[in-house]
Structures are given as structure tokens and as C-alpha cells.
Enzyme design. Structure first.
Site, PDB file in Angstrom:
ATOM      1  N   GLY A  83       0.809  -1.219   0.000  1.00 39.65           N
ATOM      2  CA  GLY A  83       0.000   0.000   0.000  1.00 39.65           C
ATOM      3  C   GLY A  83       0.840   1.265   0.000  1.00 39.65           C
ATOM      4  N   GLY A 139      -0.259   4.390   0.212  1.00 41.35           N
ATOM      5  CA  GLY A 139      -1.098   5.507   0.658  1.00 41.35           C
ATOM      6  C   GLY A 139      -0.311   6.376   1.628  1.00 41.35           C
ATOM      7  CG  PHE A 140      -2.112   9.836   3.502  1.00 44.94           C
ATOM      8  CD1 PHE A 140      -1.517  11.065   3.293  1.00 44.94           C
ATOM      9  CD2 PHE A 140      -3.388   9.629   2.999  1.00 44.94           C
ATOM     10  CE1 PHE A 140      -2.160  12.066   2.597  1.00 44.94           C
ATOM     11  CE2 PHE A 140      -4.051  10.617   2.298  1.00 44.94           C
ATOM     12  CZ  PHE A 140      -3.442  11.844   2.096  1.00 44.94           C
ATOM     13  CB  VAL A 198      -1.215  -8.004  -1.918  1.00 51.46           C
ATOM     14  CG1 VAL A 198      -1.033  -9.112  -0.897  1.00 51.46           C
ATOM     15  CG2 VAL A 198       0.105  -7.295  -2.167  1.00 51.46           C
ATOM     16  CD  GLU A 241     -14.071  18.427   3.161  1.00 49.99           C
ATOM     17  OE1 GLU A 241     -13.469  18.912   4.120  1.00 49.99           O
ATOM     18  OE2 GLU A 241     -13.568  17.599   2.401  1.00 49.99           O
ATOM     19  CG  ASP A 289      -7.842   4.605   6.877  1.00 50.64           C
ATOM     20  OD1 ASP A 289      -7.402   5.412   7.717  1.00 50.64           O
ATOM     21  OD2 ASP A 289      -8.525   4.947   5.892  1.00 50.64           O
ATOM     22  CB  ALA A 301      -4.205  11.943   6.087  1.00 50.93           C
ATOM     23  CD  GLN A 302      -0.884  14.634  10.589  1.00 49.72           C
ATOM     24  OE1 GLN A 302      -0.108  14.134  11.389  1.00 49.72           O
ATOM     25  NE2 GLN A 302      -0.446  15.229   9.497  1.00 49.72           N
TER      26      GLN A 302
HETATM   27  C1  LIG Z   1     -13.320  11.260   0.220  1.00 52.76           C
HETATM   28  C2  LIG Z   1     -12.354  11.170   1.371  1.00 52.76           C
HETATM   29  C3  LIG Z   1     -11.984  12.335   2.025  1.00 52.76           C
HETATM   30  C4  LIG Z   1     -11.083  12.274   3.097  1.00 52.76           C
HETATM   31  N1  LIG Z   1     -10.723  13.436   3.722  1.00 52.76           N
HETATM   32  C5  LIG Z   1      -9.815  13.404   4.710  1.00 52.76           C
HETATM   33  C6  LIG Z   1      -9.387  14.607   5.331  1.00 52.76           C
HETATM   34  O1  LIG Z   1      -9.838  15.702   4.982  1.00 52.76           O
HETATM   35  N2  LIG Z   1      -8.453  14.519   6.309  1.00 52.76           N
HETATM   36  C7  LIG Z   1      -7.925  13.315   6.703  1.00 52.76           C
HETATM   37  O2  LIG Z   1      -7.048  13.291   7.578  1.00 52.76           O
HETATM   38  N3  LIG Z   1      -8.328  12.170   6.152  1.00 52.76           N
HETATM   39  C8  LIG Z   1      -9.250  12.182   5.160  1.00 52.76           C
HETATM   40  N4  LIG Z   1      -9.657  11.011   4.585  1.00 52.76           N
HETATM   41  C9  LIG Z   1      -9.135   9.740   5.100  1.00 52.76           C
HETATM   42  C10 LIG Z   1      -7.714   9.455   4.621  1.00 52.76           C
HETATM   43  O3  LIG Z   1      -7.630   9.609   3.231  1.00 52.76           O
HETATM   44  C11 LIG Z   1      -7.336   8.036   5.038  1.00 52.76           C
HETATM   45  O4  LIG Z   1      -7.455   7.934   6.428  1.00 52.76           O
HETATM   46  C12 LIG Z   1      -5.905   7.735   4.618  1.00 52.76           C
HETATM   47  O5  LIG Z   1      -5.815   7.686   3.219  1.00 52.76           O
HETATM   48  C13 LIG Z   1      -5.433   6.404   5.213  1.00 52.76           C
HETATM   49  O6  LIG Z   1      -4.134   6.163   4.796  1.00 52.76           O
HETATM   50  P1  LIG Z   1      -3.619   4.669   4.582  1.00 52.76           P
HETATM   51  O7  LIG Z   1      -2.176   4.782   4.255  1.00 52.76           O
HETATM   52  O8  LIG Z   1      -4.027   3.840   5.732  1.00 52.76           O
HETATM   53  O9  LIG Z   1      -4.440   4.119   3.336  1.00 52.76           O
HETATM   54  P2  LIG Z   1      -4.656   4.709   1.874  1.00 52.76           P
HETATM   55  O10 LIG Z   1      -4.170   6.093   1.770  1.00 52.76           O
HETATM   56  O11 LIG Z   1      -6.075   4.434   1.541  1.00 52.76           O
HETATM   57  O12 LIG Z   1      -3.726   3.788   0.981  1.00 52.76           O
HETATM   58  C14 LIG Z   1      -3.928   2.411   0.831  1.00 52.76           C
HETATM   59  C15 LIG Z   1      -3.174   1.944  -0.397  1.00 52.76           C
HETATM   60  O13 LIG Z   1      -3.190   0.532  -0.414  1.00 52.76           O
HETATM   61  C16 LIG Z   1      -3.380   0.086  -1.743  1.00 52.76           C
HETATM   62  N5  LIG Z   1      -3.960  -1.261  -1.666  1.00 52.76           N
HETATM   63  C17 LIG Z   1      -5.075  -1.650  -1.023  1.00 52.76           C
HETATM   64  N6  LIG Z   1      -5.265  -2.965  -1.134  1.00 52.76           N
HETATM   65  C18 LIG Z   1      -4.251  -3.430  -1.872  1.00 52.76           C
HETATM   66  C19 LIG Z   1      -3.889  -4.726  -2.344  1.00 52.76           C
HETATM   67  N7  LIG Z   1      -4.595  -5.807  -2.060  1.00 52.76           N
HETATM   68  N8  LIG Z   1      -2.775  -4.845  -3.110  1.00 52.76           N
HETATM   69  C20 LIG Z   1      -2.021  -3.770  -3.417  1.00 52.76           C
HETATM   70  N9  LIG Z   1      -2.313  -2.515  -2.987  1.00 52.76           N
HETATM   71  C21 LIG Z   1      -3.415  -2.359  -2.220  1.00 52.76           C
HETATM   72  C22 LIG Z   1      -4.312   1.129  -2.336  1.00 52.76           C
HETATM   73  O14 LIG Z   1      -4.215   1.138  -3.755  1.00 52.76           O
HETATM   74  C23 LIG Z   1      -3.790   2.409  -1.697  1.00 52.76           C
HETATM   75  O15 LIG Z   1      -2.818   3.042  -2.503  1.00 52.76           O
HETATM   76  C24 LIG Z   1     -10.547  11.038   3.504  1.00 52.76           C
HETATM   77  C25 LIG Z   1     -10.917   9.862   2.828  1.00 52.76           C
HETATM   78  C26 LIG Z   1     -11.809   9.942   1.764  1.00 52.76           C
HETATM   79  C27 LIG Z   1     -12.197   8.683   1.046  1.00 52.76           C
END
Ligand SMILES: Cc1cc2nc3c(=O)[nH]c(=O)nc-3n(C[C@H](O)[C@H](O)[C@H](O)COP(=O)(O)OP(=O)(O)OC[C@H]3O[C@@H](n4cnc5c(N)ncnc54)[C@H](O)[C@@H]3O)c2cc1C
Length: 435
Positions: free
Chosen positions: A15, A17-18, A83, A174, A305, A322-323
């Protein structure tokens, strides 16, 4: 996967992501071979997805190539891979492009929309968790207005122009605010031959206040801002079903709308092999200890998350925002280095930097640990924070220029149907394009 052997231990991160990116950055210059796997080749800045859905921003400006984030680091490898399964007994991961061995595994797969088992809403409603989903929503909104022009049936026309947004968290608030601004500033000019004043934007919240994770003052003010913009805010109502035209609720209220956006919940993205009941919390997050280790698995970690670290202050885990993901990624980066160097790991302590939501132009609410404020200043703070955390200099410049342009011109020029999203194919397309 064609990844060279290394004398360094291999850290596989699932992943980008953040959380995953924050961790990879921390490890990039350390004595570890880092393999980052993601099913997309870009990082998605989810907080601005609603602006893509409403034509305020192009999708490219909130996405960033994962390869570029860690360019130039010799021990870093990215593979575009989905994955499928984790085999903890042999320390191997199965993906659609082959298998890979890990010394340490970090699960950072984030979350997905939770429809709470309602198949109709999943099939006929719209989610907004990924860029393709946001583009689908953008197309559907615009197609519905084009369609509304063509029908003589007033009932049908109204339904095409009506919106139901389920969930009064930041995403719902929003999106509702942005749609209200479009209704006021853009639709009358784009569709002079359509009575767009009849378009209804309904924000439906199951609880007794919107933005329940923020202060009461922020909730009140956000509701007032939305009402000023003409959004109908419904509280203590749950949407129970949707057939693509009509949303039924827990009360007698029925909404007739061709667009229903489900922003009422997310759930962790689970992985086969890490789905044993004892590993998961009630909402399917992986239970981790204070060092991010998945319970009972010393070399498997989870952040963001997907992870649930229960502490005294956060008995149900940290907020899915995100934080926490970024801070957990950074802390785990330090801890993995300590682990490799045979030093004790340091427990994670979350520093709450506050939360915020914007409703529209000059209208936002901000709760910081020591201060709370709303209105114009809050809106500038919201914009600054989002620009700061957006990955990539180009993206920041593009988003900033777009915002200035949109502010001056009261416009959103990305209202384009690039990839049509026809209602009749919607069930099929929703399945194909969910991710
Ligand atoms: C519309 C929306 C608005 C938001 N607004 C805010 C905000 O204003 N402030 C805030 O703090 N948070 C906000 N959030 C929440 C924030 O985006 C998430 O909490 C944050 O992205 C979590 O980070 P993460 O690294 O856990 O996962 P993510 O950023 O979701 O990254 C997960 C990654 O894992 C990858 N992945 C998943 N499953 C697989 C797999 N099986 N194989 C390979 N890759 C995989 C995905 O492609 C992705 O790139 C918002 C969320 C949404 C949907």
C-alpha cells in the site's frame, strides 16, 4: 518479481497511501531493502476527491506517481501488484504478478467504502474512495443534467437533478457544499433552458449532528453554512435502501434522486491469510500492539486505516484519517531500523493535530487542540494545510492556481464527461471500476 537478492533485510510494504509512503520515505536511506507493492502506480490524495467529482480539480493534480516519491534510492523497489494473500508460515506474499518473500511485512492497505451489506446501495449508489469512482461521479452528475434537458416529464427531471448524500462526516459535508456552489454559480449559466433552481441537495445523517467527530460548535456552524448554501440537512434519518431512483429511509421520508452518494462509512481492506477472527477488531481492522505489530505475529505490522491500536485515549483505535497513518508510518520506520539494529522499539504516541472540514468558499470549520475557529480564516487554514500535505510540487502549484482561478471566476472548469458513465450499464461498470 525480479527483485535482486540483498544482504539487507527485506521490508515489504503493501500500500502506497499516506502510511505506506511515510514509512518508505523513512526507510529509503537505511540498511533495508524496501519493496513497495500497490495495485495503483500512484498515491491518491483522498481529501480532495470531492473536488474531482465536482469538476474543481483534474484527477492528475491529486495523484502522484509512487515511483517518483522514492526516485534515486538504490534499495527501493516498487511493483505494480495486487496482493492476493499473505502466508505468514512461510513469510511469502501471493500477488497477481507472482510471489515474494519478506523479512518484515507492513500492511498499509487502507480502507474501502462500507455499504454495511446493502447490495442495492452498493450497486446503484456511488462511492467516492478512489479516483476512478470520483470520475464516475463527475460523469454521472453531468450526464444527469444533460438528460434532464431532454425530458418533458417534470417528475423525472427533478429526480435527475436531485442528490442524496448519505453520511454527514467531512466527505459528505464537503461534497454537499461543493454541489450547492455548482447549483448556485454554474448550473444557471450552463443550462439556461433548465430550471436548475429545482435541484435539491440532501445531506442525510444518521446521528443528531453532522461532523460528529468534531466539536459541537463546528457541527453547528457547518450546518448553518450548508443551510446558507441551500443544502437540506436531514438528521436522525438513515437511508435504508436505494433502487437507483428512490431512496427509502428509516422514517417515512423518501428521496427521489438519480444520484445517491454513499459516504456513510468505511471498513478496513482485509487480506486473505490475515483474516483470522482473533487478528481482527469488530470493524475488521488488524489489531496491533503499540509497536504496530499484528497481534501474535512479530514480523507483520499494520499501519493507517487498516490497523487498530487500542489505547486508553483511543479505545477503538485511532481515527481513520491521514495524520494517524502518516505518524504511524514514520514511527514504524524508526522502529524497523531499531529492530534491525537489535535495539528496543519505541511505542507509538499519536499527536492529535486537530481536524477540519470545508463547506465552500470562505466557509470552513477548524478544531485545533487549543483553538477552534470557523469562517474565512478557517477556510484559508484548510487550504494551506491541504496544499502542504499534497504530494508533489507540480500538484501544489496546479491546485493552488485552480483554486485562485475558481475563486476569482466562481468556476469549475473540469466539468467534463471524459469517460461516460451510463446509468444502464451502471451495475456492471460499478463492479469493474470500483477500484
Ligand atoms: C473522500 C475522502 C476524504 C477524506 N478526507 C480526509 C481529510 O480531509 N483529512 C484526513 O485526515 N483524512 C481524510 N480522509 C481519510 C484518509 O484519506 C485516510 O485515512 C488515509 O488515506 C489512510 O491512509 P492509509 O495509508 O491507511 O491508506 P490509503 O491512503 O487508503 O492507501 C492504501 C493503499 O493501499 C493500496 N492497496 C489496497 N489494497 C491493496 C492490495 N490488495 N494490493 C495492493 N495494494 C493495495 C491502495 O491502492 C492504496 O494506494 C478522507 C478519505 C476519503 C475517502
Amino acid at each position: 518479481m525480479n527483485i535482486p537478492q540483498s544482504s539487507y533485510p527485506r521490508v515489504v510494504i503493501i500500500g502506497g497511501g499516506f502510511g505506506g509512503i511515510a514509512l518508505a520515505k523513512k526507510l529509503s536511506k537505511k540498511e533495508a531493502q524496501v519493496v513497495l507493492l500497490d495495485k495503483h502506480n500512484y498515491h491518491n490524495f483522498q481529501p480532495l476527491l470531492y473536488q474531482v467529482s465536482t469538476g474543481g480539480l483534474e484527477p492528475d493534480s491529486i495523484a502522484y506517481p509512487i515511483r517518483k516519491v522514492l526516485q534515486g534510492y538504490p534499495n527501493f523497489f516498487f511493483r505494480l501488484a495486487q496482493v492476493k494473500e499473505v502466508k505468514t508460515d512461510t513469510k511469502r506474499i501471493k500477488t497477481n504478478i507472482g510471489e515474494i518473500f519478506y523479512d518484515y511485512l507492513v500492511v498499509a492497505t487502507g480502507s474501502e467504502t462500507n455499504f454495511f451489506g446493502n447490495k442495492n446501495i452498493k450497486a446503484k449508489g456511488m462511492a467516492m474512495k478512489t479516483i476512478p469512482q470520483s470520475l464516475n461521479l463527475r460523469s454521472l452528475i453531468l450526464e444527469n443534467f444533460e438528460q434532464a434537458l431532454l425530458t418533458d416529464d417534470l417528475h423525472e427531471r427533478d429526480a435527475l437533478m436531485n442528490f442524496v448524500i448519505v453520511g454527514g462526516g467531512p466527505t459528505g459535508v464537503e461534497l454537499a457544499g461543493a454541489l450547492a456552489e455548482i447549483k448556485k454559480g454554474i448550473l444557471p449559466k450552463d443550462y439556461p433552458d433548465l430550471d436548475t433552481r429545482r435541484a435539491q441537495i440532501n445531506l442525510v445523517q444518521g446521528g443528531d449532528r453532522i461532523l460528529p467527530a468534531m466539536s459541537e460548535k463546528a457541527s453547528e456552524k457547518a450546518e448553518k453554512f450548508l443551510e446558507e448554501l441551500g443544502v437540506n440537512v436531514w438528521k436522525n434519518i438513515r437511508v435504508t435502501d436505494y433502487d437507483g431512483k428512490k431512496a427509502t429511509t428509516s422514517t417515512k421520508t423518501i428521496f427521489e434522486a438519480e444520484t445517491l452518494v454513499w459516504a456513510a462509512g468505511v471498513k478496513a481492506v482485509g487480506l486473505k491469510g490475515l483474516d483470522a477472527e482473533e487478528l481482527l477488531s469488530r470493524d475488521k481492522r488488524l489489531k496491533v500492539n503499540e509497536f504496530h505489530q499484528v497481534m501474535g505475529l512479530e514480523d507483520v505490522f499494520a499501519i493507517g486505516d487498516v490497523a487498530q491500536m487500542e489505547t486508553k485515549e483511543f479505545p477503538y483505535g485511532h481515527p481513520m484519517m491521514a495524520q494517524p497513518a502518516i505518524q504511524q508510518g514514520r514511527n514504524l520506520g524508526d522502529n524497523l531500523v531499531r529492530l534491525i539494529e537489535n535495539k528496543p522499539m519505541r511505542p507509538f504516541v499519536y499527536k492529535d493535530k486537530g481536524s477540519m472540514a470545508t463547506v465552500g468558499r470562505n466557509k470552513a470549520v477548524v478544531d485545533l487542540p487549543k483553538f477552534r475557529f470557523q469562517g474565512v480564516f478557517a477556510w484559508f487554514v484548510w487550504m494551506f494545510v491541504h496544499l502542504y500535505f499534497l504530494i508533489g510540487f507540480r500538484n501544489r502549484v496546479v491546485v493552488f492556481i485552480n483554486w485562485v482561478y475558481n475563486y476569482i471566476r466562481f468556476d469549475r472548469e473540469a466539468r467534463l464527461i471524459i469517460r461516460p458513465f451510463k446509468k444502464q450499464n451502471k451495475v456492471e461498470k460499478n463492479t469493474l471500476m470500483q477500484d
